[in-house]
Design a protein around this motif. Structure first.
Motif, PDB file in Angstrom:
ATOM      1  N   GLY A 184      -9.506  54.840 -22.736  1.00 48.48           N
ATOM      2  CA  GLY A 184     -10.518  53.801 -22.835  1.00 48.48           C
ATOM      3  C   GLY A 184     -10.074  52.431 -22.365  1.00 48.48           C
ATOM      4  N   GLN A 185      -8.764  52.257 -22.191  1.00 47.75           N
ATOM      5  CA  GLN A 185      -8.225  50.989 -21.706  1.00 47.75           C
ATOM      6  C   GLN A 185      -7.798  51.083 -20.235  1.00 47.75           C
ATOM      7  OE1 GLN A 185      -7.210  52.443 -24.825  1.00 47.75           O
ATOM      8  NE2 GLN A 185      -8.907  51.228 -25.581  1.00 47.75           N
ATOM      9  N   ASP A 186      -8.256  52.141 -19.545  1.00 46.38           N
ATOM     10  CA  ASP A 186      -7.937  52.400 -18.137  1.00 46.38           C
ATOM     11  C   ASP A 186      -6.458  52.662 -17.882  1.00 46.38           C
ATOM     12  OD1 ASP A 186     -10.539  52.377 -17.153  1.00 46.38           O
ATOM     13  OD2 ASP A 186     -10.526  50.200 -16.878  1.00 46.38           O
ATOM     14  N   VAL A 187      -5.765  53.199 -18.886  1.00 45.31           N
ATOM     15  CA  VAL A 187      -4.356  53.574 -18.742  1.00 45.31           C
ATOM     16  C   VAL A 187      -4.299  55.068 -18.427  1.00 45.31           C
ATOM     17  CG1 VAL A 187      -2.139  53.783 -19.946  1.00 45.31           C
ATOM     18  CG2 VAL A 187      -3.597  51.784 -20.350  1.00 45.31           C
ATOM     19  N   PRO A 188      -3.577  55.467 -17.376  1.00 46.62           N
ATOM     20  CA  PRO A 188      -3.456  56.888 -17.051  1.00 46.62           C
ATOM     21  C   PRO A 188      -2.757  57.653 -18.179  1.00 46.62           C
ATOM     22  CG  PRO A 188      -2.659  55.531 -15.236  1.00 46.62           C
ATOM     23  CD  PRO A 188      -2.868  54.621 -16.407  1.00 46.62           C
ATOM     24  N   VAL A 189      -3.348  58.786 -18.580  1.00 50.91           N
ATOM     25  CA  VAL A 189      -2.755  59.586 -19.661  1.00 50.91           C
ATOM     26  C   VAL A 189      -2.344  60.987 -19.205  1.00 50.91           C
ATOM     27  CG1 VAL A 189      -3.870  58.305 -21.522  1.00 50.91           C
ATOM     28  CG2 VAL A 189      -5.019  60.290 -20.526  1.00 50.91           C
ATOM     29  N   CYS A 190      -3.000  61.504 -18.160  1.00 55.90           N
ATOM     30  CA  CYS A 190      -2.629  62.816 -17.646  1.00 55.90           C
ATOM     31  C   CYS A 190      -3.253  63.030 -16.279  1.00 55.90           C
ATOM     32  CB  CYS A 190      -3.025  63.933 -18.609  1.00 55.90           C
ATOM     33  SG  CYS A 190      -4.801  64.178 -18.796  1.00 55.90           S
ATOM     34  N   VAL A 191      -2.805  64.090 -15.627  1.00 61.86           N
ATOM     35  CA  VAL A 191      -3.374  64.513 -14.348  1.00 61.86           C
ATOM     36  C   VAL A 191      -3.886  65.935 -14.543  1.00 61.86           C
ATOM     37  CG1 VAL A 191      -2.936  64.964 -11.903  1.00 61.86           C
ATOM     38  CG2 VAL A 191      -1.764  63.060 -13.051  1.00 61.86           C
ATOM     39  N   ILE A 192      -5.108  66.178 -14.078  1.00 58.13           N
ATOM     40  CA  ILE A 192      -5.688  67.514 -14.166  1.00 58.13           C
ATOM     41  C   ILE A 192      -5.968  68.037 -12.758  1.00 58.13           C
ATOM     42  CG2 ILE A 192      -6.701  67.143 -16.453  1.00 58.13           C
ATOM     43  CD1 ILE A 192      -9.436  66.755 -15.039  1.00 58.13           C
ATOM     44  N   ARG A 193      -6.078  69.358 -12.660  1.00 57.38           N
ATOM     45  CA  ARG A 193      -6.427  70.016 -11.397  1.00 57.38           C
ATOM     46  C   ARG A 193      -7.683  70.843 -11.634  1.00 57.38           C
ATOM     47  NH1 ARG A 193      -5.218  75.092  -9.457  1.00 57.38           N
ATOM     48  NH2 ARG A 193      -5.360  75.282  -7.206  1.00 57.38           N
ATOM     49  N   LEU A 194      -8.677  70.663 -10.790  1.00 63.30           N
ATOM     50  CA  LEU A 194      -9.945  71.373 -10.907  1.00 63.30           C
ATOM     51  C   LEU A 194      -9.759  72.827 -10.462  1.00 63.30           C
ATOM     52  CD1 LEU A 194     -12.922  70.937 -11.609  1.00 63.30           C
ATOM     53  CD2 LEU A 194     -13.291  70.276  -9.238  1.00 63.30           C
ATOM     54  N   VAL A 195     -10.092  73.771 -11.340  1.00 66.19           N
ATOM     55  CA  VAL A 195      -9.887  75.188 -11.017  1.00 66.19           C
ATOM     56  C   VAL A 195     -11.193  75.967 -10.856  1.00 66.19           C
ATOM     57  CG1 VAL A 195      -7.582  75.271 -12.042  1.00 66.19           C
ATOM     58  CG2 VAL A 195      -9.562  75.839 -13.453  1.00 66.19           C
ATOM     59  N   SER A 196     -12.323  75.413 -11.302  1.00 71.85           N
ATOM     60  CA  SER A 196     -13.587  76.137 -11.198  1.00 71.85           C
ATOM     61  C   SER A 196     -14.745  75.156 -11.242  1.00 71.85           C
ATOM     62  CB  SER A 196     -13.709  77.122 -12.369  1.00 71.85           C
ATOM     63  OG  SER A 196     -14.990  77.690 -12.435  1.00 71.85           O
ATOM     64  N   MET A 197     -15.777  75.441 -10.457  1.00 74.53           N
ATOM     65  CA  MET A 197     -17.024  74.666 -10.467  1.00 74.53           C
ATOM     66  C   MET A 197     -18.186  75.638 -10.347  1.00 74.53           C
ATOM     67  SD  MET A 197     -16.189  71.544  -7.851  1.00 74.53           S
ATOM     68  CE  MET A 197     -17.703  70.657  -8.173  1.00 74.53           C
ATOM     69  N   ARG A 198     -19.241  75.357 -11.112  1.00 77.29           N
ATOM     70  CA  ARG A 198     -20.441  76.199 -11.044  1.00 77.29           C
ATOM     71  C   ARG A 198     -21.685  75.330 -11.216  1.00 77.29           C
ATOM     72  NH1 ARG A 198     -16.997  79.712 -13.961  1.00 77.29           N
ATOM     73  NH2 ARG A 198     -16.680  81.652 -12.832  1.00 77.29           N
ATOM     74  N   LEU A 199     -22.757  75.746 -10.583  1.00 71.14           N
ATOM     75  CA  LEU A 199     -24.057  75.115 -10.768  1.00 71.14           C
ATOM     76  C   LEU A 199     -24.795  75.922 -11.839  1.00 71.14           C
ATOM     77  CD1 LEU A 199     -26.079  72.963  -9.739  1.00 71.14           C
ATOM     78  CD2 LEU A 199     -26.911  74.688  -8.124  1.00 71.14           C
ATOM     79  N   VAL A 200     -25.154  75.266 -12.962  1.00 75.61           N
ATOM     80  CA  VAL A 200     -25.750  75.949 -14.107  1.00 75.61           C
ATOM     81  C   VAL A 200     -26.867  75.067 -14.672  1.00 75.61           C
ATOM     82  CG1 VAL A 200     -25.292  76.874 -16.423  1.00 75.61           C
ATOM     83  CG2 VAL A 200     -23.510  76.979 -14.680  1.00 75.61           C
ATOM     84  N   ARG A 201     -27.973  75.679 -15.048  1.00 70.40           N
ATOM     85  CA  ARG A 201     -29.024  74.906 -15.731  1.00 70.40           C
ATOM     86  C   ARG A 201     -28.563  74.610 -17.163  1.00 70.40           C
ATOM     87  NH1 ARG A 201     -34.507  77.714 -15.775  1.00 70.40           N
ATOM     88  NH2 ARG A 201     -33.193  79.327 -16.649  1.00 70.40           N
ATOM     89  N   PHE A 202     -28.980  73.481 -17.702  1.00 68.16           N
ATOM     90  CA  PHE A 202     -28.613  73.089 -19.066  1.00 68.16           C
ATOM     91  C   PHE A 202     -28.896  74.227 -20.041  1.00 68.16           C
ATOM     92  CE2 PHE A 202     -29.375  71.286 -23.230  1.00 68.16           C
ATOM     93  CZ  PHE A 202     -28.375  70.332 -23.365  1.00 68.16           C
ATOM     94  N   CYS A 203     -30.071  74.831 -19.948  1.00 68.86           N
ATOM     95  CA  CYS A 203     -30.469  75.891 -20.882  1.00 68.86           C
ATOM     96  C   CYS A 203     -29.641  77.166 -20.734  1.00 68.86           C
ATOM     97  CB  CYS A 203     -31.956  76.205 -20.733  1.00 68.86           C
ATOM     98  SG  CYS A 203     -32.431  76.768 -19.087  1.00 68.86           S
ATOM     99  N   ASP A 204     -28.889  77.301 -19.641  1.00 69.05           N
ATOM    100  CA  ASP A 204     -28.089  78.507 -19.405  1.00 69.05           C
ATOM    101  C   ASP A 204     -26.608  78.328 -19.726  1.00 69.05           C
ATOM    102  OD1 ASP A 204     -30.336  79.934 -18.553  1.00 69.05           O
ATOM    103  OD2 ASP A 204     -30.076  79.286 -16.467  1.00 69.05           O
ATOM    104  N   VAL A 205     -26.210  77.154 -20.210  1.00 70.39           N
ATOM    105  CA  VAL A 205     -24.803  76.937 -20.596  1.00 70.39           C
ATOM    106  C   VAL A 205     -24.474  77.898 -21.739  1.00 70.39           C
ATOM    107  CG1 VAL A 205     -23.215  75.290 -21.678  1.00 70.39           C
ATOM    108  CG2 VAL A 205     -24.676  74.567 -19.783  1.00 70.39           C
ATOM    109  N   THR A 206     -23.315  78.520 -21.653  1.00 72.29           N
ATOM    110  CA  THR A 206     -22.917  79.536 -22.631  1.00 72.29           C
ATOM    111  C   THR A 206     -22.084  78.950 -23.771  1.00 72.29           C
ATOM    112  OG1 THR A 206     -20.843  80.043 -21.490  1.00 72.29           O
ATOM    113  CG2 THR A 206     -22.827  81.280 -20.798  1.00 72.29           C
TER     114      THR A 206
END
Length: 136
Positions: free
Chosen positions: A66-88
């Protein structure tokens, strides 16, 4: 050289951003990511279309608190297009928030998207799963 700039050299193409829409939420969610509890996130498809550089599978992101200080690095491994009502329930658990239930996820994300300016039960979301590659 600022820490973010050093990280962008180490992780070319990485974007730096906060998760959530407030300092308090950014701190809470960053902590959940570091602890490995939060391994997924989502955003409205409409907001992704407005971004200058859309995320791609394999890309790195520098997570800020919240103070704009870097805390970690992540790597994106999956992306999907999903309707709100279909989130599992499985995806809701991976988001790592509240009691990890689908009911909690729906309630809080409906509030979030309403604050963002648009909510519909059939709105399209981009769901993302990620892994932590470095804790700072």
């Amino acid at each position: 050289m600022r820490e973010i700039d050093v990280l962008k050299v180490k992780y070319p193409g990485a974007n730096a951003w906060q998760v959530g829409d407030s300092q308090v939420l950014a701190n809470e969610l960053a902590t959940l990511i570091i602890k490995g509890i939060k391994t997924a996130s989502c955003g409205s498809f409409a907001s992704y279309q407005q971004e200058e550089s859309a995320p791609q599978i394999g890309s790195y992101n520098i997570i800020l608190d919240g103070q704009d200080v870097p805390v970690c690095v992540i790597r994106l491994v999956s992306m999907r297009l999903v309707r709100f009502c279909d989130v599992t329930a499985e995806f809701a658990r991976k988001e790592g928030e509240g009691d990890l239930s689908l009911e909690y996820w729906r309630k809080e994300h409906q509030r979030f998207f309403t604050r963002e300016g648009y909510f519909s039960d059939d709105m399209e979301l981009i769901t993302e799963e990620f892994e932590v590659v470095e804790v700072l």
